[in-house]
Design an enzyme around this catalytic site. Structure first.
Site, short mmCIF file in Angstrom:
data_model
loop_
_atom_site.label_atom_id
_atom_site.label_comp_id
_atom_site.label_asym_id
_atom_site.label_seq_id
_atom_site.Cartn_x
_atom_site.Cartn_y
_atom_site.Cartn_z
N THR A 196 17.96 23.16 -20.96
CA THR A 196 18.79 24.36 -20.99
C THR A 196 20.15 24.05 -21.62
O THR A 196 20.64 24.79 -22.48
CB THR A 196 19.01 24.88 -19.56
OG1 THR A 196 17.74 25.03 -18.92
CG2 THR A 196 19.73 26.21 -19.56
N LYS A 255 19.15 33.41 -19.74
CA LYS A 255 18.08 32.40 -19.78
C LYS A 255 16.73 33.07 -19.53
O LYS A 255 16.58 33.84 -18.59
CB LYS A 255 18.33 31.35 -18.68
CG LYS A 255 17.28 30.24 -18.63
CD LYS A 255 17.34 29.47 -17.31
CE LYS A 255 18.41 28.41 -17.33
NZ LYS A 255 18.34 27.50 -16.16
N ASP A 286 23.14 30.55 -17.27
CA ASP A 286 22.32 31.72 -16.95
C ASP A 286 23.07 32.65 -16.01
O ASP A 286 24.12 32.30 -15.47
CB ASP A 286 20.97 31.31 -16.35
CG ASP A 286 21.14 30.42 -15.13
OD1 ASP A 286 22.15 30.57 -14.41
OD2 ASP A 286 20.27 29.58 -14.90
N GLU A 324 3.22 2.16 2.19
CA GLU A 324 3.82 2.54 3.48
C GLU A 324 5.22 1.95 3.60
O GLU A 324 5.53 0.91 3.03
CB GLU A 324 2.94 2.07 4.64
CG GLU A 324 1.60 2.78 4.68
CD GLU A 324 0.81 2.51 5.96
OE1 GLU A 324 1.36 1.90 6.90
OE2 GLU A 324 -0.37 2.90 6.00
N ASP A 348 27.35 23.92 -14.54
CA ASP A 348 26.13 24.33 -13.83
C ASP A 348 26.05 23.57 -12.51
O ASP A 348 26.71 22.55 -12.32
CB ASP A 348 24.89 24.06 -14.68
CG ASP A 348 23.72 24.98 -14.33
OD1 ASP A 348 23.83 25.75 -13.34
OD2 ASP A 348 22.70 24.92 -15.03
N ASP A 377 0.82 -1.22 0.00
CA ASP A 377 0.00 0.00 0.00
C ASP A 377 0.85 1.27 0.00
O ASP A 377 0.31 2.36 0.12
CB ASP A 377 -0.96 0.00 1.20
CG ASP A 377 -0.21 -0.05 2.52
OD1 ASP A 377 1.04 -0.02 2.50
OD2 ASP A 377 -0.87 -0.12 3.57
#
Lengths: 296, 296
Positions: free
Chosen positions: B227, B193, B170, B40, B219, B38
Site C-alpha cells: 500500500t 484504497k 485509506d 513444543e 499509518d 518437535d
C-alpha cells in the site's frame, strides 16, 4: 454416535480424513485456511454444521494448530455444533506433567484444560503419559479415549520379521513392549535410557544375547531419532543381524531419517497418526470404532 | 497500581521491557523459553511472583505467542499472581471482526475472549479496530486501555519535516490522520484504497496539489508495504519532493523495507511497539502512565 455427523479437516490431512470418514461413515467437511503475510490465520468452516461434529487434527508441531483449534471449535459452536469431538491421533504437550524446576509451566495440564474447554470428547493414540494414569486426568473432557498403535505394529512385525526380538528404548516402554510381544510370543527386552538434554541421550543395552537376532526397536514416538540411533549401534555391535524400527508417531524432526539410515537401521514402520513416508498401518478402523462408541 | 509489581518478559523483548520497567518502576522478571525439536515449548517463570504481575508480549507473528500466553498466564496464577495485566503494544487478530463469507472464524472476538480469560487488564497501542467502537468490545477484560502512537509520530514529523503534508493510505485512517495533523497544523489528506487480496491493493490519490510537497505517509500498521509503495509512486509522480513513512507498528513482512526503498521512499519511522530498525520513538512513557492508572 448418532448420525449424520461431519468430519472437519484441513487439506494437509485430507488422506487421513478420507480413511477415517470411509470407516466411520462420516461426511467430509473441508475447512479453508489462509495465512496472511503477518502470520495471522483466516479459517473458514462449512457454513452450516450438524449437531455432531468431529474435528481431525493431529498435533505435531502443535502451537499454530492449537490456535487453529481455538478458532475452529468456537466457530463450529456458532455454526450449530453441539457435540464436538477432537480426533487427535498425535496429542502434543503430554510429556511435561510436573514442574521439574520451580516456575516451569506444567504444559500437559494447561494444554489439556484448554482442549477440554473446547471439546466434549477426545480420541488419541498412545499419548506419552508418565505420572498420570489416564488421559482424562491430563485432558479433563467427559469422554477421553486412548487407542494404541502397538497391536497393529506387532502384527506387522509378525509378518515381516517372524522371529523378531522386540526391544524398547527405555524402561518407560516396558509394559507397552511386553503387551505387544505377548500378542505374537516375541522375545522382548528394554534398554536403559539416561537423558542429558534434548539431543543428548545415553542408552545401555539390557543383559542378553543379541547375536544373530533380527531386532525391531518399538517405541511410541520418534522425534530426533538419537535414541534409536544409539540403540541400533549398540545392538549391531552386539551381533544383531538386522535392526528395524516400528513407532506409533513418526515425528522425525530434521535429518532424523538420514541418521537412522546411517546407523544401519533397515526398515522404519509407523502408523498413520502423523502422515509420513514410513506409514505402514492405519489407525482409521480403530478410530472409527472409538467414534461409534462415544455417547453424545 | 500498587507496587511492588514485576514485568515478565522473554529475552527477545528485553530492550522494550527495560524501557517500560524503568519508566514504570517495575522489577524485571525474565522468563526462560526452550523449543524442543518437535516444536513444543517449555517455559519457566520466576519461581515466586507478587500479587500484581505485568506481562509484556507484543503479538506480531502471533500464533506461537498466543500459546505462550496461555502457558505463562496459567502458570503465573499458580505462582501467586492475583492481578495479571497484559501489555501487548501490538495486538494481533483485531482485523477480522465479522464473517465476510459464511463459515469464517471471527478471530477478533475469539482471540479477544481467549485473552480476556487469561488477563485482568490489557494495554495496547493503536489496535486495528473497524466495526467495533472500543477495545473492550473486542477484548472483554475489566480494564482495556488503548494508547496511540500518532502524537509521538506527529511530534517527530514536526521536527524532521516541519512543513509536511500528512497523507493516510485509506479512508479508515481519516480521523487518526486528522488528529495527528491538528497537533501541529499539518496539511492532511487520505487516499482511497481498494483491496483485491493480501498483496493486491489499488490506491487512488485524493484531489489536491502534491507538487513540491514533503509528504509523510502515516499509518497504524505496515505489513507487506505494498500500500505504501503504491501511494509513494503516485505521490512522487504527482510532484512530491519527498515521501517518508511513519507507522505505529513496523510489521514489515519479508522484503517490505526493500520495496519501500525501491519505490523512492526516504525515511521510515516507527514506534517501538514492534522492535525494528526503524524504531524512532518509544511508547514506554505512555505505557508506564497507563499502568499507573490501572486499578487492581
Amino acid at each position: 454416535m448418532s448420525s449424520p455427523a461431519v468430519l472437519l479437516h484441513f487439506d494437509d490431512e485430507l488422506a487421513s480424513a478420507q480413511r477415517i470418514a470411509a470407516q466411520a461413515g462420516l461426511t467430509l467437511g473441508p475447512m479453508a485456511r489462509h495465512r496472511f503475510p503477518d502470520g495471522e490465520l483466516k479459517l473458514r468452516l462449512p457454513a452450516a454444521l450438524p449437531e455432531h461434529v468431529v474435528v481431525l487434527r493431529t498435533l505435531d508441531h502443535p502451537n499454530e494448530k492449537l490456535v487453529e483449534l481455538l478458532l475452529l471449535a468456537r466457530t463450529a459452536r456458532e455454526l450449530g455444533a453441539r457435540h464436538l469431538t477432537l480426533v487427535s491421533p498425535y496429542l502434543a504437550y503430554m510429556r511435561q506433567d510436573i514442574a521439574f524446576t520451580p516456575g516451569e509451566a506444567v504444559s500437559q495440564r494447561i494444554v489439556g484444560q484448554f482442549l477440554a474447554g473446547l471439546f466434549d470428547a477426545v480420541i488419541t493414540v498412545d499419548p506419552h503419559l508418565h505420572r498420570v494414569a489416564t488421559l482424562q486426568e491430563a485432558v479433563p473432557v467427559p469422554q477421553a479415549v486412548v487407542l494404541s498403535g502397538a497391536p497393529l505394529l506387532a502384527n506387522l512385525v509378525a509378518q515381516q520379521r517372524p522371529n523378531a526380538l522386540l526391544v524398547g528404548p527405555d524402561e518407560e516402554s516396558a509394559q507397552w513392549i511386553a503387551q505387544a510381544a505377548a500378542r505374537h510370543g516375541f522375545d522382548h527386552a528394554v534398554c536403559r535410557k539416561v537423558r542429558h538434554g534434548d539431543r543428548s541421550v545415553t542408552i545401555e543395552l539390557p543383559a542378553g544375547n543379541f547375536s544373530g537376532r533380527a531386532v525391531v526397536l518399538l517405541d511410541d514416538v520418534a522425534s530426533s531419532g538419537h535414541t534409536l540411533v544409539q540403540a541400533a549401534r549398540l545392538l549391531l555391535a552386539a551381533g544383531a543381524t538386522s535392526v528395524d524400527v516400528a513407532v506409533t508417531h513418526a515425528l522425525f524432526a530434521g535429518d532424523a531419517l538420514q541418521l537412522l539410515s546411517e546407523a544401519g537401521i533397515g526398515q522404519v514402520w509407523s502408523t498413520d497418526c502423523i502422515a509420513h513416508a514410513s506409514n505402514a498401518v492405519s489407525m482409521a478402523p480403530a478410530i472409527a470404532a472409538a467414534l461409534a462408541g462415544l455417547t453424545p
